[in-house]
Scaffold this active site. Structure first.
Site, mmCIF file in Angstrom:
data_model
loop_
_atom_site.group_PDB
_atom_site.id
_atom_site.type_symbol
_atom_site.label_atom_id
_atom_site.label_comp_id
_atom_site.label_asym_id
_atom_site.label_seq_id
_atom_site.Cartn_x
_atom_site.Cartn_y
_atom_site.Cartn_z
ATOM 1 N N ASP A 1 -34.308 50.802 -11.085
ATOM 2 C CA ASP A 1 -34.726 50.894 -12.471
ATOM 3 C C ASP A 1 -34.283 52.234 -13.055
ATOM 4 O OD1 ASP A 1 -35.945 49.962 -14.774
ATOM 5 O OD2 ASP A 1 -37.939 50.660 -14.207
ATOM 6 N N GLU B 1 -29.711 53.638 -16.314
ATOM 7 C CA GLU B 1 -28.668 53.573 -17.358
ATOM 8 C C GLU B 1 -27.713 54.778 -17.337
ATOM 9 O OE1 GLU B 1 -31.505 50.724 -17.798
ATOM 10 O OE2 GLU B 1 -31.950 52.854 -17.939
ATOM 11 N N ASP C 1 -36.884 45.404 -20.770
ATOM 12 C CA ASP C 1 -38.259 45.471 -21.272
ATOM 13 C C ASP C 1 -38.409 44.676 -22.565
ATOM 14 O OD1 ASP C 1 -38.766 47.094 -19.127
ATOM 15 O OD2 ASP C 1 -38.630 48.969 -20.257
#
Length: 820
Positions: free
Chosen positions: A429, A432, A505
């Site tokens: 997670d 990015e 999300d």
């Protein structure tokens, strides 16, 4: 002195002049002004050289390399000043592409590079490049010559490519963009971004997949622009007759991928960038996740409730609160005093445990991971040699450079402790990479880029992919012959070789349920089949109806995971009471029945490069109305589903492609090629099976391998046309399938008004432990008088009031004849 213009001086700064005495002198500082930085377009082709299947053309300054990769794939590269960058790609995988023949022809107007399937034409006068199929149909053509613009601040060039756009042309793929399925009229950006509670049409999102499909009059081609810099796409927005893509750096480096069918283009893109490895069978079950389940008593309570309520589930996730102060590879001793015992107890009742890992490593001299990374210089640095530091969950963090192979190897080895505790999968997670406050890393962060060097402008879009690569390769090494399970939020083309993905999300709204449907289809045709969404929405509060409809859709997404944020009410299948709990159980049980079918679809993805989810436009591209359909999709090659995407609806329109279809619930037969109104009570969802399909089903289990199979149900639907189905089996968790220890069965059926024949062929060396098929045959147009198996008539068979036939055979049958 003669009159020299600024232009003259710029062209030749060593211009000589004479004074009144005719003495030669040199101007010491001839350039008074420099012209503005403008876009430079390729000019007329002046020369070319050939090197096997590679051709390099030049306009005197720039060079363009055209390479034949296969009969259907042609690569185009542009070097603005004539020097190509090092030929390196994180996206590509080795593959034995087939080149049958390459012909090179020069005429007065063009250079023609031809394979048996496609011709690349380069126009001499203006350097325009086009692609024509073997029947002369113009598939793609440049609207302008390729062009570039110097980047004065960073060096290198902005690079541009523009293609003509026909009025009947539409565009698809580009990863999981949160917009309509058809991209015509859209502008998109590829720059991996943490987008909490993203809205419809918000862009960019978490992943960068620089691959799009063009569909025009039934003809399809793809463009894969393998450039990791921030990249922009314009699908006929600025000009209705032009589509463009451009990047903030790197090379103009694209692959033209020929069809002509959409599924062919996706297959060939997957040949370039790879497919998912076969997942462990348990990874295809239902997963339950929340930010966060803690302490250990809460985890056990949730797991035990699944078993008590007889709702199947295979995996439970631990979010960041399992860690000690959010430090990766640690355990919070207060919440999880004995993780090994906890995970053992979960395993005893059939639960696999997946834990989260983030890239941010807390700056803490007493933290062993930080100390190792610092000692070995594994963390990213700024251009002036300061460490890249930013705040994420643990506070002040430094970040490993996953583009460094030594760092990836180190990172992969860090999982040993988690595996020793009994962890089964890893959830990557915040990669990015996300940084609180600033959003991500600054542009000047330096990266190794597998010894090809680069700033974060170049490495940003591959950072998350290389993190999950390090995770996957580490697990593969540490677990030896056990298939790793990983899931990642960020990625770039090729990430599918290492991980599953989810769409990030999302929000508990009906609009996001519709987006979930579209985004998973888009990911699948973008090469990423192992995809899913946060069922129920990550943030916000769904009601029981929305959650139930999302579960129904989730049955038909390859990754089926419910997930929610900690500031929302709990969101398990029983959280909304009845009747929602019973309906959720019914559909999760359906998922487990269909596991052998889904597993076979994954084999077809891995082996034959076919996407698991296929939109209607892929099934039937010649019907222009289908270019805009986005609700219905094919799950594997035999099941068509149409989720219910609005509240309170008692029925909805469903389009069935041409052919024969059967309602999965009622076995009502439909002739496709038009829309039907289908009843949609809350406990149902439109599901159809293609005529001629053979679908294996397991008995309902509470988790994968809960008990040993004695038989498998094989459901087959009548068809007058010859149809084939593939059924795949192996050990389910190791890599023996790569050594041919698997079993691929092909079931071929064909029917008439008085007979129905099923034939089975088998390939591979795996032997399933069950012995029998329990056959159920639907849609027979005649009364059965005989059932002959491998030349012998069997007496034990039955049929119900709707003429559904049931009988039993051994798993090795070769031919079944059902006769009137």
């Amino acid at each position: 002195m003669e009159n020299l213009t600024n232009l003259d001086l710029m062209i030749d700064p060593s211009l000589k002049v004479s004074d009144d005495n005719n003495e030669e002198k040199f101007l010491n500082n001839p350039i008074v002004t420099v012209g503005p930085v403008t876009k430079q377009y390729l000019k007329a082709v002046k020369s070319y050289i050939t090197d096997g299947n590679r051709f390099v053309f030049s306009d005197g300054a720039s060079k363009v390399q055209v390479s034949v990769i296969s009969d259907e794939i042609i690569r185009v590269r542009m070097a603005p000043q004539g020097t190509f960058l090092a030929d390196f790609s994180y996206a590509l995988q080795p593959y034995d592409h087939v080149i049958t023949e390459v012909k090179f022809i020069e005429n007065d107007l063009q250079y023609l590079i031809s394979t048996p399937k496609v011709t690349c034409a380069i126009t001499k006068a203006d350097f325009l490049i086009s692609f024509i199929d073997r029947d002369g149909f113009l598939m793609s053509s440049d609207a302008k010559p390729m062009h570039y613009e110097e980047n004065v601040q960073f060096g290198g060039y902005y690079i541009y490519c523009s293609k003509t756009c026909q009025t009947t042309e539409d565009f698809y793929a580009l990863g999981d963009k949160a917009t309509e399925f058809n991209l015509r009229g859209k502008r998109m950006v590829l720059w991996n971004t943490d987008t909490y509670a993203f809205a419809k049409n918000q862009d960019p999102l978490y992943r960068s997949i620089p691959f799009y499909l063009s569909l025009n009059k039934g003809y399809c081609y793809g463009i894969f622009h393998d450039n990791t810099f921030k990249t922009h796409y314009d699908f006929a927005v600025e000009s209705m007759d032009c589509t463009s893509f451009w990047s903030d750096g790197g090379e103009l480096n694209y692959y033209y991928i020929h069809g002509p069918q959409m599924v062919d283009v996706v297959r060939r893109y997957s040949m370039l960038t790879g497919t998912h490895q076969m997942p462990p069978m348990w990874a295809l079950g239902f997963h339950q996740c929340r930010w966060s389940y803690y302490p250990d008593k809460k985890v056990k309570q949730v797991a035990n409730t699944f078993r008590e309520k007889k709702i199947p589930c295979d995996a439970i996730y631990l979010d960041i609160d399992y860690m000690n102060g959010y430090r990766c590879f640690t355990w919070n001793e207060r919440y999880f005093p004995d993780p090994k015992n906890l995970l053992s107890e979960l395993n005893d009742i059939g639960f696999k445990t997946v834990v989260i890992i983030d890239p941010g490593i807390k700056v803490d001299e007493n933290y062993w991971v930080f100390k190792e990374g610092k000692a070995n210089n594994y963390f990213c640095r700024r251009c002036d040699d300061y460490f890249m530091e930013g705040n994420v969950w643990p506070g002040r963090c430094q970040f490993p450079d996953f583009t460094n192979p030594k760092v990836r190897e180190w990172w992969g080895g860090l999982f040993q402790g988690l595996l020793d505790a009994g962890v089964d999968g890893v959830w990557n997670d915040m990669n990015e990479p996300a940084v609180f406050g600033s959003g991500s890393f600054p542009d000047d962060v330096r990266h190794n880029f597998d010894h090809h060097r680069g700033s974060h402008r170049k490495a940003h879009n591959v950072y998350g992919m290389q993190m999950v690569r390090a995770t996957y390769e580490g697990l593969q090494k540490l677990q030896k012959n056990k298939r790793p399970f990983t899931i990642t939020r960020a990625g770039y083309s090729g990430v599918q070789r290492y991980s599953s993905v989810w769409t990030g999300d999302n929000v508990a709204t009906w609009e996001h349920l519709k987006l979930a449907n579209v985004m998973c289809q888009r990911l699948s045709i973008s090469g990423i089949s192992f995809c899913g969404t946060d069922i129920g929405g990550f943030t916000g509060e769904p009601d029981g109806e929305l959650f139930t409809r999302w579960i129904q859709l989730g049955v038909f997404t390859p990754l089926m995971r419910a997930h929610s944020a900690g500031d929302t009410r709990e969101r398990e299948p029983w959280s909304f009471g009845e009747p929602f709990e019973s309906i959720c159980r019914k559909f999760i049980e359906l998922r487990y029945k269909l596991l052998p079918y889904l597993y076979s679809a994954f084999w077809q993805h891995y082996k034959y490069h076919l996407p698991v989810l296929r939109p209607v436009v892929m099934l039937e591209p010649n019907e222009h109305i289908n270019h805009f359909r986005e609700d219905e999709f094919s799950f594997g090659d035999s099941i068509l589903v149409c989720p219910v995407l609005q509240p309170g609806v008692a029925n909805r329109k469903v389009y069935l492609p041409k052919g024969t279809w059967y309602d999965y619930w009622t076995n009502h037969k439909y002739k496709g090629g038009k829309e039907f109104v289908i009843s949609t009570p809350l406990d149902s969802m439109p599901i159809f099976v293609k005529g001629g399909a053979s679908i294996p089903e397991y008995p309902v289990m509470q988790h994968v391998n809960e008990f040993e199979l004695e038989s498998v149900t094989l459901k087959t639907w009548f068809s007058e046309m010859e149809e084939k189905s593939i059924i795949y089996e192996d050990h389910g968790e190791n890599f023996a399938y790569k050594l041919d220890i698997y079993l691929e069965k092909t079931i071929t059926v064909r029917g008439t008004n008085g007979s129905f024949v099923m034939e089975q062929t088998m390939h591979g060396m795996y032997t399933p432990r069950y012995e029998k098929y329990e056959h159920i045959v639907y849609g027979l147009p005649f009364k059965v008088k005989k059932v002959i198996v491998d030349g012998k008539e069997i007496k034990k068979y039955s049929f119900d009031t709707t003429n559904v036939l049931s009988f039993t055979t051994t798993k090795q049958f070769k031919k079944i004849e059902i006769l009137a």
